[in-house]
Design a protein around this motif. Sequence first.
Motif, short mmCIF file in Angstrom:
data_model
loop_
_atom_site.label_atom_id
_atom_site.label_comp_id
_atom_site.label_asym_id
_atom_site.label_seq_id
_atom_site.Cartn_x
_atom_site.Cartn_y
_atom_site.Cartn_z
N PHE A 245 0.34 3.72 -2.98
CA PHE A 245 -0.92 4.45 -2.92
C PHE A 245 -0.85 5.56 -1.87
CE2 PHE A 245 -1.99 0.18 -4.42
CZ PHE A 245 -2.70 0.47 -5.58
N LEU A 246 -0.19 5.28 -0.74
CA LEU A 246 -0.05 6.28 0.31
C LEU A 246 0.80 7.45 -0.17
CD1 LEU A 246 -0.51 7.16 3.23
CD2 LEU A 246 1.49 5.80 3.89
N GLN A 247 1.88 7.17 -0.87
CA GLN A 247 2.73 8.24 -1.39
C GLN A 247 1.98 9.11 -2.38
OE1 GLN A 247 5.92 5.57 -2.69
NE2 GLN A 247 7.32 6.57 -1.27
N THR A 248 1.14 8.50 -3.20
CA THR A 248 0.33 9.28 -4.14
C THR A 248 -0.65 10.18 -3.40
OG1 THR A 248 0.49 7.52 -5.80
CG2 THR A 248 -1.31 9.11 -6.05
N ALA A 249 -1.20 9.68 -2.28
CA ALA A 249 -2.21 10.42 -1.54
C ALA A 249 -1.63 11.61 -0.79
CB ALA A 249 -2.93 9.50 -0.56
N VAL A 250 -0.42 11.48 -0.21
CA VAL A 250 0.09 12.55 0.66
C VAL A 250 1.36 13.21 0.14
CG1 VAL A 250 -0.96 11.47 2.67
CG2 VAL A 250 1.41 10.94 2.12
N GLY B 278 0.79 -1.23 0.00
CA GLY B 278 0.00 0.00 0.00
C GLY B 278 0.82 1.27 0.00
N LEU B 279 2.15 1.15 0.07
CA LEU B 279 3.01 2.34 0.17
C LEU B 279 2.87 3.27 -1.04
CD1 LEU B 279 6.37 1.22 1.81
CD2 LEU B 279 4.72 2.89 2.67
N HIS C 123 -8.30 11.78 3.03
CA HIS C 123 -7.33 11.23 2.09
C HIS C 123 -7.01 9.76 2.40
CE1 HIS C 123 -6.51 15.40 0.85
NE2 HIS C 123 -5.94 14.87 -0.21
N LEU C 124 -7.00 9.42 3.68
CA LEU C 124 -6.55 8.08 4.08
C LEU C 124 -7.68 7.06 4.19
CD1 LEU C 124 -4.00 9.07 6.89
CD2 LEU C 124 -3.56 8.72 4.45
N ALA C 125 -8.93 7.53 4.13
CA ALA C 125 -10.06 6.60 4.32
C ALA C 125 -10.05 5.47 3.30
CB ALA C 125 -11.38 7.38 4.25
N GLY C 126 -9.65 5.75 2.09
CA GLY C 126 -9.64 4.73 1.05
C GLY C 126 -8.48 3.76 1.15
N LEU C 127 -7.57 4.00 2.12
CA LEU C 127 -6.39 3.14 2.27
C LEU C 127 -6.49 2.22 3.48
CD1 LEU C 127 -3.64 5.84 1.56
CD2 LEU C 127 -4.77 4.34 -0.07
N VAL C 128 -7.70 2.07 4.03
CA VAL C 128 -7.87 1.30 5.26
C VAL C 128 -7.43 -0.15 5.10
CG1 VAL C 128 -10.27 0.70 4.70
CG2 VAL C 128 -9.52 0.77 7.10
N GLU C 129 -7.45 -0.65 3.87
CA GLU C 129 -7.02 -2.03 3.63
C GLU C 129 -5.56 -2.25 4.01
OE1 GLU C 129 -6.58 -5.11 -0.19
OE2 GLU C 129 -7.67 -3.22 -0.40
N TRP C 130 -4.74 -1.19 3.85
CA TRP C 130 -3.31 -1.34 4.11
C TRP C 130 -2.82 -0.53 5.32
CZ3 TRP C 130 -4.84 0.58 -0.89
CH2 TRP C 130 -4.97 -0.42 -1.84
N LEU C 131 -3.56 0.49 5.71
CA LEU C 131 -3.05 1.47 6.67
C LEU C 131 -3.73 1.32 8.04
CD1 LEU C 131 -1.02 3.85 6.43
CD2 LEU C 131 -2.99 5.36 6.14
N GLY D 269 9.73 4.87 7.53
CA GLY D 269 10.74 4.25 8.38
C GLY D 269 11.09 2.86 7.89
N PRO D 270 12.03 2.20 8.56
CA PRO D 270 12.40 0.83 8.17
C PRO D 270 11.29 -0.16 8.53
CG PRO D 270 13.55 1.48 10.17
CD PRO D 270 12.82 2.70 9.69
N ALA D 271 11.16 -1.20 7.71
CA ALA D 271 10.12 -2.20 7.93
C ALA D 271 10.35 -2.94 9.25
CB ALA D 271 10.09 -3.18 6.77
N ALA D 272 9.25 -3.26 9.93
CA ALA D 272 9.32 -4.01 11.19
C ALA D 272 9.43 -5.50 10.89
CB ALA D 272 8.07 -3.72 12.03
N HIS D 273 9.54 -6.32 11.95
CA HIS D 273 9.73 -7.76 11.77
C HIS D 273 8.54 -8.42 11.09
CE1 HIS D 273 7.43 -7.50 15.54
NE2 HIS D 273 6.97 -8.71 15.24
N ASP D 274 7.35 -7.82 11.23
CA ASP D 274 6.17 -8.40 10.58
C ASP D 274 5.98 -7.89 9.15
OD1 ASP D 274 5.50 -5.81 11.09
OD2 ASP D 274 3.63 -6.24 12.16
N GLY D 275 6.92 -7.09 8.66
CA GLY D 275 6.86 -6.59 7.29
C GLY D 275 6.16 -5.26 7.13
N ARG D 276 5.39 -4.83 8.13
CA ARG D 276 4.70 -3.55 8.02
C ARG D 276 5.70 -2.40 8.18
NH1 ARG D 276 -0.68 -3.72 7.76
NH2 ARG D 276 -0.89 -1.56 8.47
N VAL D 277 5.38 -1.28 7.56
CA VAL D 277 6.31 -0.15 7.50
C VAL D 277 5.76 1.02 8.31
CG1 VAL D 277 7.50 1.46 5.97
CG2 VAL D 277 7.02 -0.88 5.19
N PRO D 278 6.50 1.50 9.31
CA PRO D 278 6.05 2.68 10.06
C PRO D 278 6.17 3.94 9.20
CG PRO D 278 8.22 2.03 10.79
CD PRO D 278 7.78 0.97 9.83
#
Length: 327
Positions: free
Chosen positions: A251-256, A248-249, A286-294, A263-272
Amino acid sequence: MKSDRLVAVLLMLQRREQVTAAEVAKELEVSERTARRDLDALGVAGVPIYSVQGRSGGWRLLGGGRTDLSGLTASETRALFLVAGPAATSAAAGPELKAALRKLVRALPETFRTQAEAAASSLIVDAQPWGATGPTQPPPQFLDPLQDAVIRGVQARLSYVDGAGTETQRVMHPLGLVAKGPHWYLVTHTEAGRRTFRLDRVTGVLPSDDPVDRPENFDLTASWRELTDEAERHRTVVEVHATCAPEGLSFLQTAVGDNLQIGPAAHDGRVPVVIHTPSAYGIAGHLAGLVEWLDITSPDSVREHLATIGAALSNRYAATAGSEATR
């Protein structure tokens, strides 16, 4: 390509009165052998060129070549570089355009060159507007005299109405002009340091013949970037913390856009991620449509706005979703 080189050689002869094959080769980035062939080709084509033998020899035009072979007047040259300059300094400009502009400057008569270079670096176009773009507006009333002051490098006295509606008289050292969205700005040096002024608040301009106090190695593009970064920091009032799934990164970059820190990815793969924004409600939209990933972790105000938006969406479209499911 050879015809382009011959024109360039002709302009060099006009400008310098005498050139050597080595100078032509360096200027046009060709071999000396090719440069000599080009000089000979000008003579064969009927150009009044002749060679001077000896240690201080080279090629010259009959009569000293003082005619302006480019055919451009001083005002036409300024107009050309006012158009070409912003294109060459934009982030999308390739090295070919920048190299072409440098070569064109060198090909101009000496009397035109200084103002052409000043015109090319006097104006930038910032494609990122402040927030939502407003309607297209005509150029500000005093754009031309301020542009002239920037190019000539002279001070100007401005009548200016500030945000509180107070009109003042200020002596400016104009350094450059910026078009950002529907607004124009003057970047200037003042007694209080470097400042920007909106041109639609200027009510009068009186240029002088006093030279501007121009900071050493001043670069308009870099200076404007610093000014806008500082302005964005003052506009930012909300810092959103979240984690995002890698897919989802983009899509997030396009939105904001540039308001995103990753930040660096955590052990579970998610990115802060951290998002800077002037409005909690606006960023929630802006972020409501990204709930699947964010997953928003803070602040609570953004989470609450997202919950409200989600409930409103559910209430409006739940019946439609149900009827689609029964088909």
